[in-house]
Design a protein around this motif. Structure first.
Motif, PDB file in Angstrom:
ATOM      1  N   SER A  12       0.829  -1.206   0.000  1.00 39.83           N
ATOM      2  CA  SER A  12       0.000   0.000   0.000  1.00 39.83           C
ATOM      3  C   SER A  12       0.861   1.252   0.000  1.00 39.83           C
ATOM      4  O   SER A  12       0.520   2.261  -0.621  1.00 39.83           O
ATOM      5  CB  SER A  12      -0.944  -0.002   1.212  1.00 39.83           C
ATOM      6  OG  SER A  12      -0.229   0.241   2.407  1.00 39.83           O
ATOM      7  N   CYS A  16      -0.472   2.220  -3.858  1.00 38.57           N
ATOM      8  CA  CYS A  16      -1.908   2.458  -3.704  1.00 38.57           C
ATOM      9  C   CYS A  16      -2.303   3.926  -3.719  1.00 38.57           C
ATOM     10  O   CYS A  16      -3.350   4.296  -3.195  1.00 38.57           O
ATOM     11  CB  CYS A  16      -2.423   1.773  -2.431  1.00 38.57           C
ATOM     12  SG  CYS A  16      -2.411  -0.024  -2.586  1.00 38.57           S
ATOM     13  N   GLN A  19      -3.522   5.667  -0.458  1.00 38.83           N
ATOM     14  CA  GLN A  19      -4.174   4.780   0.499  1.00 38.83           C
ATOM     15  C   GLN A  19      -3.078   4.095   1.323  1.00 38.83           C
ATOM     16  O   GLN A  19      -2.057   3.699   0.802  1.00 38.83           O
ATOM     17  CB  GLN A  19      -5.001   3.728  -0.230  1.00 38.83           C
ATOM     18  CG  GLN A  19      -6.121   4.297  -1.073  1.00 38.83           C
ATOM     19  CD  GLN A  19      -6.885   3.198  -1.783  1.00 38.83           C
ATOM     20  OE1 GLN A  19      -7.027   2.104  -1.250  1.00 38.83           O
ATOM     21  NE2 GLN A  19      -7.372   3.491  -2.978  1.00 38.83           N
ATOM     22  N   LEU A  21      -2.051   1.368   4.633  1.00 35.32           N
ATOM     23  CA  LEU A  21      -2.329   0.357   5.654  1.00 35.32           C
ATOM     24  C   LEU A  21      -1.048   0.163   6.457  1.00 35.32           C
ATOM     25  O   LEU A  21       0.029   0.028   5.881  1.00 35.32           O
ATOM     26  CB  LEU A  21      -2.765  -0.956   4.999  1.00 35.32           C
ATOM     27  CG  LEU A  21      -3.189  -2.099   5.946  1.00 35.32           C
ATOM     28  CD1 LEU A  21      -4.316  -2.907   5.313  1.00 35.32           C
ATOM     29  CD2 LEU A  21      -2.019  -3.033   6.265  1.00 35.32           C
ATOM     30  N   ARG A  34      -6.110   1.500   8.554  1.00 28.70           N
ATOM     31  CA  ARG A  34      -6.340   1.685   7.118  1.00 28.70           C
ATOM     32  C   ARG A  34      -6.907   3.085   6.908  1.00 28.70           C
ATOM     33  O   ARG A  34      -7.900   3.458   7.520  1.00 28.70           O
ATOM     34  CB  ARG A  34      -7.338   0.643   6.596  1.00 28.70           C
ATOM     35  CG  ARG A  34      -7.656   0.779   5.088  1.00 28.70           C
ATOM     36  CD  ARG A  34      -6.427   0.509   4.260  1.00 28.70           C
ATOM     37  NE  ARG A  34      -6.660   0.721   2.848  1.00 28.70           N
ATOM     38  CZ  ARG A  34      -6.931  -0.258   1.986  1.00 28.70           C
ATOM     39  NH1 ARG A  34      -7.027  -1.510   2.406  1.00 28.70           N
ATOM     40  NH2 ARG A  34      -7.091  -0.004   0.713  1.00 28.70           N
ATOM     41  N   PHE A  36      -7.695   6.221   3.794  1.00 33.75           N
ATOM     42  CA  PHE A  36      -7.733   6.711   2.424  1.00 33.75           C
ATOM     43  C   PHE A  36      -7.347   8.187   2.434  1.00 33.75           C
ATOM     44  O   PHE A  36      -7.579   8.887   3.418  1.00 33.75           O
ATOM     45  CB  PHE A  36      -9.141   6.555   1.832  1.00 33.75           C
ATOM     46  CG  PHE A  36      -9.509   5.126   1.525  1.00 33.75           C
ATOM     47  CD1 PHE A  36      -9.480   4.660   0.223  1.00 33.75           C
ATOM     48  CD2 PHE A  36      -9.898   4.261   2.527  1.00 33.75           C
ATOM     49  CE1 PHE A  36      -9.829   3.355  -0.068  1.00 33.75           C
ATOM     50  CE2 PHE A  36     -10.251   2.958   2.257  1.00 33.75           C
ATOM     51  CZ  PHE A  36     -10.216   2.497   0.943  1.00 33.75           C
ATOM     52  N   ARG A  44     -17.117   6.792  -0.465  1.00 32.87           N
ATOM     53  CA  ARG A  44     -15.935   6.231   0.192  1.00 32.87           C
ATOM     54  C   ARG A  44     -16.282   5.521   1.494  1.00 32.87           C
ATOM     55  O   ARG A  44     -15.516   4.685   1.965  1.00 32.87           O
ATOM     56  CB  ARG A  44     -14.886   7.313   0.449  1.00 32.87           C
ATOM     57  CG  ARG A  44     -13.576   6.654   0.884  1.00 32.87           C
ATOM     58  CD  ARG A  44     -12.397   7.551   0.778  1.00 32.87           C
ATOM     59  NE  ARG A  44     -12.333   8.567   1.794  1.00 32.87           N
ATOM     60  CZ  ARG A  44     -12.074   8.329   3.094  1.00 32.87           C
ATOM     61  NH1 ARG A  44     -11.926   7.097   3.524  1.00 32.87           N
ATOM     62  NH2 ARG A  44     -12.017   9.318   3.944  1.00 32.87           N
ATOM     63  N   ALA A  47     -16.354   2.172   0.360  1.00 34.58           N
ATOM     64  CA  ALA A  47     -14.991   1.711   0.085  1.00 34.58           C
ATOM     65  C   ALA A  47     -14.285   1.348   1.386  1.00 34.58           C
ATOM     66  O   ALA A  47     -13.573   0.336   1.463  1.00 34.58           O
ATOM     67  CB  ALA A  47     -14.216   2.785  -0.672  1.00 34.58           C
ATOM     68  N   ASN A  48     -14.463   2.170   2.434  1.00 36.32           N
ATOM     69  CA  ASN A  48     -13.896   1.857   3.744  1.00 36.32           C
ATOM     70  C   ASN A  48     -14.405   0.514   4.261  1.00 36.32           C
ATOM     71  O   ASN A  48     -13.636  -0.329   4.740  1.00 36.32           O
ATOM     72  CB  ASN A  48     -14.266   2.950   4.751  1.00 36.32           C
ATOM     73  CG  ASN A  48     -13.282   4.091   4.753  1.00 36.32           C
ATOM     74  OD1 ASN A  48     -12.698   4.412   3.731  1.00 36.32           O
ATOM     75  ND2 ASN A  48     -13.099   4.722   5.899  1.00 36.32           N
ATOM     76  N   ALA A  51     -12.886  -2.388   2.330  1.00 41.12           N
ATOM     77  CA  ALA A  51     -11.498  -2.638   2.711  1.00 41.12           C
ATOM     78  C   ALA A  51     -11.418  -3.293   4.092  1.00 41.12           C
ATOM     79  O   ALA A  51     -10.590  -4.182   4.327  1.00 41.12           O
ATOM     80  CB  ALA A  51     -10.717  -1.322   2.705  1.00 41.12           C
ATOM     81  N   ILE A  54     -12.161  -6.931   3.765  1.00 39.95           N
ATOM     82  CA  ILE A  54     -11.046  -7.658   3.154  1.00 39.95           C
ATOM     83  C   ILE A  54     -10.004  -8.018   4.211  1.00 39.95           C
ATOM     84  O   ILE A  54      -9.492  -9.144   4.256  1.00 39.95           O
ATOM     85  CB  ILE A  54     -10.417  -6.809   2.033  1.00 39.95           C
ATOM     86  CG1 ILE A  54     -11.349  -6.752   0.825  1.00 39.95           C
ATOM     87  CG2 ILE A  54      -9.061  -7.384   1.619  1.00 39.95           C
ATOM     88  CD1 ILE A  54     -10.852  -5.868  -0.295  1.00 39.95           C
ATOM     89  N   VAL A  55      -9.661  -7.050   5.087  1.00 42.58           N
ATOM     90  CA  VAL A  55      -8.668  -7.322   6.132  1.00 42.58           C
ATOM     91  C   VAL A  55      -9.175  -8.407   7.088  1.00 42.58           C
ATOM     92  O   VAL A  55      -8.444  -9.343   7.441  1.00 42.58           O
ATOM     93  CB  VAL A  55      -8.329  -6.034   6.905  1.00 42.58           C
ATOM     94  CG1 VAL A  55      -7.388  -6.342   8.076  1.00 42.58           C
ATOM     95  CG2 VAL A  55      -7.693  -5.011   5.976  1.00 42.58           C
TER      96      VAL A  55
END
Length: 232
Positions: A12, A16, A19, A21, A34, A36, A44, A47-48, A51, A54-55
């Motif tokens: 990242s 990225c 962005q 991490l 994390r 942005f 967003r 989007a947050n 993400a 995903i983590v």
């Protein structure tokens, strides 16, 4: 798990576009942050959340499918879906943080990740092209009733004009992809007799049932009521 998160943090920082991490440590706990670069707006926010999931999903590959962080600190004011976000944590969830942060025991970093079969390894990461990624974004925003060209472009990290230009270069139009997503969702909802046409219309983003019926007739050649009768 720790090696994977560290690799993601290094990636990242290099690739990225702002962005970020990163990991911090305090006694027996680790925090995964994390952030942005742009201000937190409606698009967003999703989007947050994406993400964040995903983590969590990555850590679950080593810690098990029911694993949850012990604390969640989330950017921005309390959203309408705060209850669903709080369910991701086994402990407290806080809003108004400067960046999203997951807190969990440091020992989780030592958990091994499962090794795929050598025969399956080349297929571990699917090759998703741009159009397919836009399709997935459209389906996601349709589910949360926030589908618009500007929101899709924001989640894709581009301008609306660039998004339309890239789709056109692939032989697609944004309206075509949104119609596909709405048609798929309409079929799914029509198969359940409990769903009224007016409720389906609202869920798909139409102002009334008449507009939905007109659109569905264009997709399927028959009105939704006829489709429902023939597909019971």
């Amino acid at each position: 798990v720790g090696a994977g998160l560290t690799a993601a943090a290094n990636h990242s920082a290099r690739y990225c576009g702002g962005q970020r991490l990163w990991l911090t440590y305090e006694r027996d706990e680790v925090s995964v942050h994390r952030r942005f670069p742009d201000p937190l707006q409606r698009g967003r926010r999703y989007a947050n959340d994406f993400a964040l999931e995903i983590v969590i999903d990555f850590v679950r590959r080593g810690a098990g499918p029911d694993w949850r962080p012990s604390e969640l600190h989330l950017e921005g004011a309390v959203p309408g879906h705060a209850e669903q976000l709080a369910a991701l944590s086994s402990g407290a969830t806080f809003f108004g943080a400067p960046a999203d942060r997951l807190v969990f025991p440091r020992k989780v970093l030592t958990l091994p990740l499962p090794h795929p079969s050598p025969a399956l390894a080349p297929l571990a990461i699917p090759d998703i092209d741009f159009v397919e990624s836009v399709r997935r974004t459209i389906r996601f925003l349709l589910e949360v009733q926030e589908l618009s060209l500007s929101n899709v472009a924001e989640l894709a990290g581009t301008s609306t004009r660039s998004l339309q230009r890239r789709l056109a270069a692939s032989g697609h139009r944004f309206s075509q992809l949104t119609d596909e997503a709405r048609f798929e969702k309409a079929i799914q909802l029509l198969r359940d007799p409990v769903n009224r046409l007016v409720d389906i219309a609202v869920e798909l983003g139409y102002t009334d049932a008449a507009n939905f019926t007109r659109a569905f007739r264009g997709w399927a050649g028959i009105p939704p009521s006829a489709f429902r009768r023939t597909n019971r």
